[in-house]
Design a protein around this motif. Structure first.
Motif, short mmCIF file in Angstrom:
data_model
loop_
_atom_site.label_atom_id
_atom_site.label_comp_id
_atom_site.label_asym_id
_atom_site.label_seq_id
_atom_site.Cartn_x
_atom_site.Cartn_y
_atom_site.Cartn_z
N LEU A 132 -74.91 -54.98 12.00
CA LEU A 132 -74.13 -55.46 13.15
C LEU A 132 -72.75 -55.93 12.70
O LEU A 132 -71.73 -55.58 13.31
N ASN A 133 -72.69 -56.70 11.62
CA ASN A 133 -71.40 -57.18 11.11
C ASN A 133 -70.52 -56.03 10.66
O ASN A 133 -69.30 -56.07 10.84
N LEU A 134 -71.11 -55.00 10.09
CA LEU A 134 -70.34 -53.82 9.69
C LEU A 134 -69.72 -53.16 10.92
O LEU A 134 -68.56 -52.74 10.89
N GLY A 135 -70.45 -53.11 12.01
CA GLY A 135 -69.92 -52.54 13.25
C GLY A 135 -68.78 -53.36 13.82
O GLY A 135 -67.90 -52.82 14.50
N TYR A 136 -68.78 -54.65 13.56
CA TYR A 136 -67.71 -55.52 14.06
C TYR A 136 -66.39 -55.34 13.32
O TYR A 136 -65.39 -55.93 13.69
N THR A 137 -66.37 -54.53 12.26
CA THR A 137 -65.11 -54.33 11.52
C THR A 137 -64.14 -53.45 12.29
O THR A 137 -62.98 -53.38 11.94
#
Length: 148
Positions: A132-137
């Motif tokens: 999820l955090n990777l997608g927020y980049t």
């Protein structure tokens, strides 16, 4: 009063109103990224029209990719330990049915299996969080309109 005559004809009349005023946008959005990091790309120019979902900026994804890899590795390791503990539990149950092992050893191994199942569940949650955090980049436009 002077009176004149003219021929009637249809024309488009330009309407221009010159006045002082304020333009109020229909939607105002303030974007705040969900993760912090080094901004590597800005993919818009001031005043550009954007559509909903369009990528506006890119935060360096490398630390988040590494966190995801670490979470995947931890999950795989713990799944292997869980599989080994399950196999051992089955062996212990066979030995218990033959009255070759203490009941306490079987109970201890069963508790270990449950503990490792919980660990794997936690690992999966951490992996999903890292993904999820990777997608927020990628910072995307929440609405269509003019960016400014």
């Amino acid at each position: 009063v002077t009176v004149g005559d003219a021929t009637v004809r249809t024309l488009r009349l330009p309407v221009a109103i010159e006045a002082l005023g304020t333009v109020t946008p229909v939607t105002t959005v303030t974007l705040r990224p969900q993760v912090s990091g080094m901004l590597t790309q800005v993919l818009f120019t001031e005043g550009q029209m954007v559509r909903k979902g369009q990528v506006l900026a890119q935060i360096d994804p490398r630390p988040f990719e590494q966190a995801l890899m670490q979470a995947e590795g931890t999950r795989r390791r713990d799944e292997a330990q869980l599989e080994n503990a399950r196999i051992t539990l089955e062996r212990y149950r066979t030995l218990l049915s033959q009255d070759s092992i203490a009941r306490q050893d079987v109970d201890t191994q069963a508790a270990l299996v449950k503990q490792l199942e919980g660990t794997v569940m936690t690992d999966r949650a951490q992996e999903r969080t890292a993904r999820l955090n990777l997608g927020y980049t990628q910072v995307t436009a929440p609405a269509a309109g003019r960016i400014g």
